[in-house]
Design an enzyme around this catalytic site. Structure first.
Site, short mmCIF file in Angstrom:
data_model
loop_
_atom_site.label_atom_id
_atom_site.label_comp_id
_atom_site.label_asym_id
_atom_site.label_seq_id
_atom_site.Cartn_x
_atom_site.Cartn_y
_atom_site.Cartn_z
N ASP A 164 4.65 10.88 12.91
CA ASP A 164 5.77 9.86 13.08
C ASP A 164 6.43 9.50 11.63
OD1 ASP A 164 3.57 8.48 12.39
OD2 ASP A 164 3.50 6.97 13.77
N GLU A 167 3.55 9.28 9.43
CA GLU A 167 2.92 10.61 9.14
C GLU A 167 1.30 10.59 9.80
OE1 GLU A 167 4.59 11.92 5.89
OE2 GLU A 167 4.10 10.24 4.58
N GLU A 318 5.58 -0.92 -2.00
CA GLU A 318 5.67 -0.38 -0.69
C GLU A 318 5.28 -1.47 0.28
OE1 GLU A 318 2.85 2.70 0.56
OE2 GLU A 318 4.61 4.06 1.18
#
Ligand code: BGC
Length: 362
Positions: A164, A167, A318
């Site tokens: 997905d 990962e 992130e």
């Protein structure tokens, strides 16, 4: 209190971060300094980043990215023809022969093992390049050979289980992956006039809406009951369901209830990566959807939350650790891969998209 001027300045800075790190050959590195990503570019990250840059009005930088992808994919024509021939003959294609999840800046697979295979990035790129060309009135011919390779790859393999957006879980078929395929193939079908692309786009949508809905909302994978922070993309930008569809409303509500804490959005409740923090790009994705659904105050809340999490240098990571779902799992990732990826170009690209939705790009 974050002012409009500060929000706008962060947009300018985001554009600068992205273009400073853009490789001479056109690729957008996922994160220039992060150990596990260094030297690689993903079509998923890059497709969204290019959309932010295109909205910012930097046609040249976005063109350079799309030229790079177009070249890299056109060079894979023979590989994809072979894969499609195997598929047509009914053979199972080994995963190591598939197109990769990420590329080195000169278009190779690279030698570090990674979680191949993933299809969503190819759909995201198709959506991104067509949207960019339509926005700026550009001739798509320069990208046509690459577009055709992505279309052939996706029409042959769209229905296979794969890793997905995060990962993970290659045993499943993921609703956000099907949505990216739907969005990309629909865009390509429109510009190429390809019935094959339109049919596969439709089939991906039908499958997601048949097996990927529970209690009125979209689910993380087919047959699951859980949601994922990537699911708002099924509405905007990928159009698996319309903004006014009750499934869209229920999906945004469920993602907000389960995954939004104070404006920062988690990936999924079982996320242990760096302890399972809040992802800036997912906050922007939810905000983008709220803006399109008419909730500008909700969208602004997410933009402000992201802005409040810039580093002193104006860089976006992130994820942030303000609220961790699984705090005990954080240190093992720090030990393995070092500090969280910062800057993450995808975070900056998503900030540009949401800032544009809110009319903050000048
Ligand atoms: C994320 C992917 C992303 C990659 C590069 C991974 O940790 O799971 O979604 O594409 O980093 O940013």
């Amino acid at each position: 209190m974050t002012t409009v001027e500060q929000l706008g300045a962060l947009a300018d800075h985001s554009h600068a971060v992205i273009t400073t790190h853009q490789h001479a050959g056109g690729a957008y590195p996922a994160s220039p300094t992060f150990s596990a990503y260094r030297g690689y570019a993903w079509l998923r990250d890059g497709g969204f980043t290019a959309e932010g840059v295109s909205r910012y009005g930097d046609v040249t930088s976005a063109n350079r990215f799309h030229d790079w992808v177009g070249r890299v994919l056109a060079d894979r024509r023979g590989q994809v023809d072979d894969l499609c021939a195997l598929r047509s003959a009914g053979a199972t294609v080994p995963v190591d022969r598939m197109l990769p999840t990420r590329f080195t800046f000169d278009g190779r697979n690279g030698s570090d093992p990674w979680w191949d295979f993933q299809t969503d990035g190819y759909g995201t790129w198709l959506w991104s390049v067509v949207t960019h060309a339509e926005r700026h009135g550009l001739d798509l011919d320069r990208w046509r050979p690459g577009i055709e390779v992505a279309v052939d790859f996706l029409t042959a393999f769209w229905d296979l289980p794969c890793f997905d957006w995060w990962e993970e879980h290659d045993e499943h078929r993921h609703v956000s992956t099907l949505a990216a395929i739907h969005g990309g193939l629909s865009a390509a079908a429109r510009v190429l006039g390809s019935d094959r692309a339109a049919e596969a786009a439709d089939a991906a949508r039908r499958l997601a809406l048949t097996d990927g809905v529970r209690d009125g909302h979209l689910t993380k994978w087919l047959g699951s009951g859980a949601v994922d922070g990537s699911l708002p993309a099924c509405v905007v930008p990928f159009g698996l369901v319309g903004v006014d569809d009750p499934i869209a409303t229920a999906t945004l509500a469920k993602v907000a209830t389960d995954l939004d804490v104070d404006g920062g959005v988690h990936r999924f409740t079982a996320d242990v990566f760096y302890g399972g923090g809040q992802w800036l790009l997912l906050s922007a994705l939810l905000g983008w959807n709220l803006a399109r659904a008419g909730d500008r105050a909700g969208a602004r809340r997410h933009l402000t939350w992201i802005a409040d999490h810039a580093t002193a240098d104006g860089e976006f990571p992130e994820q942030v650790p303000d609220h961790l779902l699984h705090p005990a799992s954080r240190q093992e990732w720090v030990d393995k891969w070092g500090p969280v990826a910062t800057p993450l170009l995808w975070s900056h690209g998503m900030y540009l998209i949401l800032a544009d939705e809110l009319g903050l790009l000048t």
